[in-house]
Design an enzyme around this catalytic site. Structure first.
Site, PDB file in Angstrom:
ATOM      1  N   ASP A 119       0.858  -1.183   0.000  1.00 17.86           N
ATOM      2  CA  ASP A 119       0.000   0.000   0.000  1.00 17.86           C
ATOM      3  C   ASP A 119       0.892   1.229   0.000  1.00 17.86           C
ATOM      4  O   ASP A 119       2.041   1.183   0.461  1.00 17.86           O
ATOM      5  CB  ASP A 119      -0.922   0.009   1.223  1.00 17.86           C
ATOM      6  CG  ASP A 119      -1.892   1.177   1.201  1.00 17.86           C
ATOM      7  OD1 ASP A 119      -2.701   1.253   0.251  1.00 17.86           O
ATOM      8  OD2 ASP A 119      -1.844   2.018   2.116  1.00 17.86           O
TER       9      ASP A 119
ATOM     10  N   GLU B 168       0.918   5.693   0.572  1.00 20.01           N
ATOM     11  CA  GLU B 168       0.277   6.965   0.920  1.00 20.01           C
ATOM     12  C   GLU B 168       0.936   8.042   0.075  1.00 20.01           C
ATOM     13  O   GLU B 168       2.149   7.969  -0.206  1.00 20.01           O
ATOM     14  CB  GLU B 168       0.421   7.275   2.408  1.00 20.01           C
ATOM     15  CG  GLU B 168      -0.221   6.245   3.338  1.00 20.01           C
ATOM     16  CD  GLU B 168      -1.715   6.083   3.144  1.00 20.01           C
ATOM     17  OE1 GLU B 168      -2.361   7.049   2.659  1.00 20.01           O
ATOM     18  OE2 GLU B 168      -2.237   5.006   3.463  1.00 20.01           O
TER      19      GLU B 168
ATOM     20  N   GLU C 218      -5.623  18.401   2.622  1.00 20.47           N
ATOM     21  CA  GLU C 218      -6.581  17.316   2.422  1.00 20.47           C
ATOM     22  C   GLU C 218      -5.900  15.947   2.548  1.00 20.47           C
ATOM     23  O   GLU C 218      -6.453  15.014   3.145  1.00 20.47           O
ATOM     24  CB  GLU C 218      -7.241  17.429   1.044  1.00 20.47           C
ATOM     25  CG  GLU C 218      -8.057  18.685   0.841  1.00 20.47           C
ATOM     26  CD  GLU C 218      -7.216  19.846   0.349  1.00 20.47           C
ATOM     27  OE1 GLU C 218      -5.960  19.720   0.308  1.00 20.47           O
ATOM     28  OE2 GLU C 218      -7.808  20.893   0.010  1.00 20.47           O
TER      29      GLU C 218
ATOM     30  N   HIS D  76      -3.809  10.739   6.040  1.00 19.49           N
ATOM     31  CA  HIS D  76      -2.761   9.879   6.604  1.00 19.49           C
ATOM     32  C   HIS D  76      -1.969  10.502   7.749  1.00 19.49           C
ATOM     33  O   HIS D  76      -1.187   9.802   8.400  1.00 19.49           O
ATOM     34  CB  HIS D  76      -1.795   9.417   5.507  1.00 19.49           C
ATOM     35  CG  HIS D  76      -1.298  10.513   4.600  1.00 19.49           C
ATOM     36  ND1 HIS D  76      -0.644  11.633   5.054  1.00 19.49           N
ATOM     37  CD2 HIS D  76      -1.362  10.632   3.249  1.00 19.49           C
ATOM     38  CE1 HIS D  76      -0.306  12.408   4.031  1.00 19.49           C
ATOM     39  NE2 HIS D  76      -0.743  11.824   2.918  1.00 19.49           N
TER      40      HIS D  76
ATOM     41  N   HIS E  41      -5.139   6.417   7.812  1.00 19.58           N
ATOM     42  CA  HIS E  41      -4.505   5.531   6.836  1.00 19.58           C
ATOM     43  C   HIS E  41      -3.004   5.476   7.106  1.00 19.58           C
ATOM     44  O   HIS E  41      -2.373   6.495   7.405  1.00 19.58           O
ATOM     45  CB  HIS E  41      -4.745   6.058   5.418  1.00 19.58           C
ATOM     46  CG  HIS E  41      -6.163   5.913   4.960  1.00 19.58           C
ATOM     47  ND1 HIS E  41      -6.492   5.585   3.668  1.00 19.58           N
ATOM     48  CD2 HIS E  41      -7.337   6.040   5.625  1.00 19.58           C
ATOM     49  CE1 HIS E  41      -7.805   5.529   3.556  1.00 19.58           C
ATOM     50  NE2 HIS E  41      -8.341   5.811   4.731  1.00 19.58           N
TER      51      HIS E  41
ATOM     52  N   ASP F 230      -2.144  -0.710   6.639  1.00 15.40           N
ATOM     53  CA  ASP F 230      -3.135  -1.076   5.630  1.00 15.40           C
ATOM     54  C   ASP F 230      -2.700  -2.316   4.847  1.00 15.40           C
ATOM     55  O   ASP F 230      -3.528  -3.151   4.473  1.00 15.40           O
ATOM     56  CB  ASP F 230      -3.378   0.099   4.673  1.00 15.40           C
ATOM     57  CG  ASP F 230      -4.210   1.202   5.321  1.00 15.40           C
ATOM     58  OD1 ASP F 230      -4.562   1.059   6.502  1.00 15.40           O
ATOM     59  OD2 ASP F 230      -4.498   2.209   4.649  1.00 15.40           O
TER      60      ASP F 230
END
Length: 231
Positions: A7, A9, A52, A57, A150, A155
């Site tokens: 995963d 970010e 945002e 995260h 997140h 994740d």
């Protein structure tokens, strides 16, 4: 079979527009069994973090200010990935960012033939249901209580459990011995040295037999007497 669950970010959703990877987390699996090998890194994105994205995260400009650039860690990341299939949720998103970062380093992209998307799998198996990682964790009973925000490694760890369920569940293949051997080979660890114990005797003593006969003698018209041959 070796697979990598991963995963990322990022600073946003558009790698072609300048968004960058700021974190990657990878979990190694052999025959659907986690080996314990992981790869995790944060990267300085060489740009500011939009509010945002930070809200998703929690990775701020200050936190990332002393982190290495992606190109400084590219060699060890590519080595960890090897030639294994790469499993991600909404994998097209993660592949787009990963290949963009590799291109900025002058490296070849990772072939899309290696891409395995759990979002596509979930939509195929559960049409009409919710398919977010949170929803899949709830459906399969995967504990996500630590997922406040997140995080790439967390994740990936959750997705690894979801992937097992999507591909047949924890009993897949029932080949525990083969899986353990594969994990030991992949992690270059020696088998656990366990002492060999002789089987213990499991027979009734004379005293136990006598007590059992005395108990049976007290029973009135036991069921099995109906099936005994007449004397």
């Amino acid at each position: 079979m070796r697979e990598i669950i991963f995963d990322t970010e990022t600073t946003g959703v558009n790698p072609a527009g300048g968004d960058r990877i700021v974190e990657i987390g990878c979990i190694e699996m052999i025959n659907r069994v986690e080996t314990g090998r992981e790869y995790h890194a944060y990267f300085h994105p060489e740009r500011s973090m939009p509010s945002e994205a930070e809200a998703v995260h929690g990775l701020s400009d200050i936190f990332l200010s002393d982190k290495p650039l992606f190109r400084d860690k590219a060699d060890e990341l590519v080595e960890f990935l090897g030639d294994a299939p790469l499993v991600a949720h909404n994998a097209g998103f993660d592949f787009g960012f990963l290949n963009r970062e590799l291109a900025l380093c002058g490296r070849d992209p990772i072939s899309l033939s290696r891409m395995v998307c759990t979002l596509v799998m979930a939509r195929s198996r559960h049409p009409g249901a919710k398919h977010s990682l949170d929803a899949l964790c709830s459906r399969f009973g995967v504990d996500r209580s630590q997922r406040v925000k997140h995080g790439a490694l967390l994740d990936a760890q959750l997705l690894a459990q979801v992937y097992i369920e999507l591909t047949g569940g924890r009993q897949i293949g029932l080949g525990l011995v083969a899986e353990v051997a594969a994990v030991e080979q992949a992690t270059a660890t020696a088998p656990i040295d366990r002492p060999v114990r002789e089987a213990r005797p499991h027979f009734a003593s004379d005293e136990e037999i006598a007590r059992h006969r005395a108990f049976i003698a007290r029973l009135k018209q036991p069921l099995w007497e109906r099936f005994l041959p007449a004397v």
